[in-house]
Write a protein that holds these residues in place. Structure first.
Motif, PDB file in Angstrom:
ATOM      1  N   TRP A 111      -1.905  -1.990 -10.157  1.00 44.26           N
ATOM      2  CA  TRP A 111      -1.065  -3.092  -9.668  1.00 44.26           C
ATOM      3  C   TRP A 111       0.341  -2.934 -10.236  1.00 44.26           C
ATOM      4  N   THR A 112       1.352  -3.039  -9.376  1.00 43.70           N
ATOM      5  CA  THR A 112       2.720  -2.864  -9.866  1.00 43.70           C
ATOM      6  C   THR A 112       3.699  -3.710  -9.056  1.00 43.70           C
ATOM      7  N   GLN A 113       4.677  -4.261  -9.734  1.00 43.54           N
ATOM      8  CA  GLN A 113       5.718  -5.032  -9.058  1.00 43.54           C
ATOM      9  C   GLN A 113       6.786  -4.057  -8.574  1.00 43.54           C
ATOM     10  N   ALA A 114       7.091  -4.115  -7.276  1.00 45.74           N
ATOM     11  CA  ALA A 114       8.029  -3.154  -6.703  1.00 45.74           C
ATOM     12  C   ALA A 114       8.689  -3.729  -5.465  1.00 45.74           C
ATOM     13  N   ASN A 115       9.919  -3.317  -5.229  1.00 44.42           N
ATOM     14  CA  ASN A 115      10.679  -3.702  -4.047  1.00 44.42           C
ATOM     15  C   ASN A 115      10.551  -2.588  -3.012  1.00 44.42           C
ATOM     16  N   ALA A 116      10.072  -2.928  -1.806  1.00 45.74           N
ATOM     17  CA  ALA A 116       9.835  -1.931  -0.759  1.00 45.74           C
ATOM     18  C   ALA A 116      11.099  -1.163  -0.394  1.00 45.74           C
ATOM     19  N   GLU A 117      12.265  -1.760  -0.623  1.00 48.56           N
ATOM     20  CA  GLU A 117      13.525  -1.121  -0.240  1.00 48.56           C
ATOM     21  C   GLU A 117      14.012  -0.082  -1.249  1.00 48.56           C
ATOM     22  N   SER A 118      13.478  -0.109  -2.461  1.00 47.39           N
ATOM     23  CA  SER A 118      13.950   0.796  -3.518  1.00 47.39           C
ATOM     24  C   SER A 118      12.789   1.113  -4.460  1.00 47.39           C
ATOM     25  N   LEU A 119      11.851   1.889  -3.974  1.00 44.15           N
ATOM     26  CA  LEU A 119      10.659   2.217  -4.747  1.00 44.15           C
ATOM     27  C   LEU A 119      10.997   3.167  -5.888  1.00 44.15           C
ATOM     28  N   THR A 120      10.275   3.050  -6.993  1.00 39.81           N
ATOM     29  CA  THR A 120      10.492   3.912  -8.142  1.00 39.81           C
ATOM     30  C   THR A 120       9.504   5.081  -8.173  1.00 39.81           C
ATOM     31  N   PHE A 121       8.614   5.161  -7.191  1.00 41.09           N
ATOM     32  CA  PHE A 121       7.638   6.252  -7.145  1.00 41.09           C
ATOM     33  C   PHE A 121       8.339   7.564  -6.777  1.00 41.09           C
ATOM     34  N   ASP A 122       7.770   8.645  -7.261  1.00 44.08           N
ATOM     35  CA  ASP A 122       8.328   9.955  -6.966  1.00 44.08           C
ATOM     36  C   ASP A 122       8.226  10.277  -5.480  1.00 44.08           C
ATOM     37  N   THR A 123       9.140  11.112  -5.008  1.00 48.01           N
ATOM     38  CA  THR A 123       9.084  11.603  -3.637  1.00 48.01           C
ATOM     39  C   THR A 123       7.786  12.393  -3.434  1.00 48.01           C
ATOM     40  N   LYS A 124       7.179  12.216  -2.263  1.00 44.19           N
ATOM     41  CA  LYS A 124       5.940  12.923  -1.885  1.00 44.19           C
ATOM     42  C   LYS A 124       4.806  12.635  -2.870  1.00 44.19           C
ATOM     43  N   SER A 125       4.589  11.331  -3.133  1.00 41.65           N
ATOM     44  CA  SER A 125       3.558  10.920  -4.089  1.00 41.65           C
ATOM     45  C   SER A 125       2.254  10.492  -3.426  1.00 41.65           C
ATOM     46  N   PHE A 126       2.303  10.052  -2.165  1.00 36.54           N
ATOM     47  CA  PHE A 126       1.152   9.402  -1.554  1.00 36.54           C
ATOM     48  C   PHE A 126       0.718  10.079  -0.255  1.00 36.54           C
ATOM     49  N   ASP A 127      -0.582   9.974  -0.006  1.00 33.59           N
ATOM     50  CA  ASP A 127      -1.156  10.490   1.243  1.00 33.59           C
ATOM     51  C   ASP A 127      -1.075   9.463   2.368  1.00 33.59           C
ATOM     52  N   ALA A 128      -1.015   8.193   2.015  1.00 30.34           N
ATOM     53  CA  ALA A 128      -0.921   7.127   3.024  1.00 30.34           C
ATOM     54  C   ALA A 128      -0.150   5.952   2.444  1.00 30.34           C
ATOM     55  N   TYR A 129       0.531   5.246   3.328  1.00 30.76           N
ATOM     56  CA  TYR A 129       1.315   4.047   2.976  1.00 30.76           C
ATOM     57  C   TYR A 129       0.863   2.956   3.929  1.00 30.76           C
ATOM     58  N   THR A 130       0.430   1.831   3.383  1.00 35.57           N
ATOM     59  CA  THR A 130       0.025   0.700   4.212  1.00 35.57           C
ATOM     60  C   THR A 130       0.860  -0.523   3.866  1.00 35.57           C
ATOM     61  N   ILE A 131       1.122  -1.330   4.872  1.00 33.50           N
ATOM     62  CA  ILE A 131       1.798  -2.610   4.651  1.00 33.50           C
ATOM     63  C   ILE A 131       1.302  -3.577   5.716  1.00 33.50           C
ATOM     64  N   ALA A 132       0.728  -4.685   5.290  1.00 29.07           N
ATOM     65  CA  ALA A 132       0.131  -5.650   6.208  1.00 29.07           C
ATOM     66  C   ALA A 132       0.809  -7.008   6.065  1.00 29.07           C
ATOM     67  N   PHE A 133       1.400  -7.459   7.150  1.00 22.85           N
ATOM     68  CA  PHE A 133       2.071  -8.759   7.208  1.00 22.85           C
ATOM     69  C   PHE A 133       3.129  -8.900   6.117  1.00 22.85           C
ATOM     70  N   GLY A 134       3.831  -7.809   5.840  1.00 24.91           N
ATOM     71  CA  GLY A 134       4.859  -7.855   4.813  1.00 24.91           C
ATOM     72  C   GLY A 134       6.208  -7.338   5.263  1.00 24.91           C
ATOM     73  N   ILE A 135       6.242  -6.458   6.236  1.00 25.64           N
ATOM     74  CA  ILE A 135       7.501  -5.794   6.587  1.00 25.64           C
ATOM     75  C   ILE A 135       8.531  -6.768   7.142  1.00 25.64           C
ATOM     76  N   ARG A 136       8.079  -7.829   7.813  1.00 24.93           N
ATOM     77  CA  ARG A 136       9.054  -8.746   8.411  1.00 24.93           C
ATOM     78  C   ARG A 136       9.774  -9.583   7.359  1.00 24.93           C
ATOM     79  N   ASN A 137       9.246  -9.612   6.140  1.00 28.92           N
ATOM     80  CA  ASN A 137       9.885 -10.383   5.072  1.00 28.92           C
ATOM     81  C   ASN A 137      10.842  -9.545   4.233  1.00 28.92           C
ATOM     82  N   VAL A 138      10.934  -8.264   4.542  1.00 28.55           N
ATOM     83  CA  VAL A 138      11.838  -7.371   3.817  1.00 28.55           C
ATOM     84  C   VAL A 138      13.278  -7.612   4.286  1.00 28.55           C
ATOM     85  N   THR A 139      14.208  -7.615   3.371  1.00 29.00           N
ATOM     86  CA  THR A 139      15.609  -7.852   3.731  1.00 29.00           C
ATOM     87  C   THR A 139      16.171  -6.712   4.573  1.00 29.00           C
TER      88      THR A 139
END
Length: 243
Positions: A111-139
């Motif tokens: 579990w981690t607190q993170a802003n979708a617009e400026s992630l701190t994860f390394d480039t090419k870190s994940f095999d899949a990215y999911t977002i459910a009922f959250g993208i419309r609330n992003v600035t």
């Protein structure tokens, strides 16, 4: 990006939206899942089940579940034995998710607190990215999509579950009447907060339609983009691949 963005039916300064959305989710966090059941008649559970079936999480994969605070998507993916990171900008939503995981005896999620617009994860870190009922609330939605593309590995897949605009004749009018008139009242009865739920409904109306959002996903660099509408597009699963 323009100097103003939508906050429900209002246009507010870019610098203001993130804080105001944060206040909404801080207010609704404790009753978020109860309200989802009340507002959708429990159908959100079926939508999320279908969403995870499309994601097809597999053992050993690294998956980022963005805006996944209360854990609904992560809990559905966890039996796959994928290594799942649940990220959310709102600490209160994460607290609810962590407590729910403890109740279920689930201790494999990160579990981690993170802003979708400026992630701190390394480039090419994940095999899949999911977002459910959250993208419309992003600035800044294009920034969030760009970050999703950045943190995915080559061959990684993007999946987004979000409300949209139904194209079924007559159904849209019925849903508009229900959502604008009844949902804030339900929010007041269950959560003691009509205004936050009024915003959440208004944010659906301001979100791009399915073809427009699909084009935004493609512009972020994803290929083989696809839209799978449910209830005529009231809800849709958007997907794409990084190559």
């Amino acid at each position: 990006m323009s100097e103003t963005v939508s906050f429900g039916y209002q246009d507010v300064a870019v610098s203001e939206k993130t804080a105001r959305v944060g206040e909404v989710f801080t207010s609704v966090a404790r009753n978020y899942d109860r309200m989802n059941d009340a507002m959708s008649g429990g159908m959100h559970r079926l939508w999320k089940d279908r969403f995870v079936r499309r994601v097809k999480p597999r053992a050993g994969e690294f998956i980022l579940d963005m805006a996944g605070g209360t854990g609904d998507i992560a809990f559905r993916m966890e039996p796959s034995e994928a290594q799942i990171t649940v990220a959310d900008i709102n600490a209160e939503m994460l607290e609810v998710g962590i407590a729910r995981a403890a109740e279920r005896g689930i201790d494999t999620l990160v579990w981690t607190q993170a802003n979708a617009e400026s992630l701190t994860f390394d480039t090419k870190s994940f095999d899949a990215y999911t977002i459910a009922f959250g993208i419309r609330n992003v600035t800044d939605i294009p920034a969030a999509l760009s970050e999703a593309h950045r943190v995915l590995k080559r061959g990684g897949r993007f999946f987004c579950l979000e409300f949209s605009t139904t194209v079924w004749p007559g159904f849209g009018d019925l849903y508009d009447a229900y959502s604008h008139k009844l949902v804030p009242r339900i929010g007041q009865m269950i959560a003691g907060d009509a205004d936050s739920y009024r915003y959440l409904i208004e944010s659906i109306r301001r979100f791009p339609d399915m073809p427009t959002f699909e084009s935004m996903i493609a512009k972020a660099g994803f290929v083989q983009t696809r839209v799978e509408p449910m209830l005529g597009g009231l809800v849709a699963i958007h997907s794409g691949w990084k190559i």
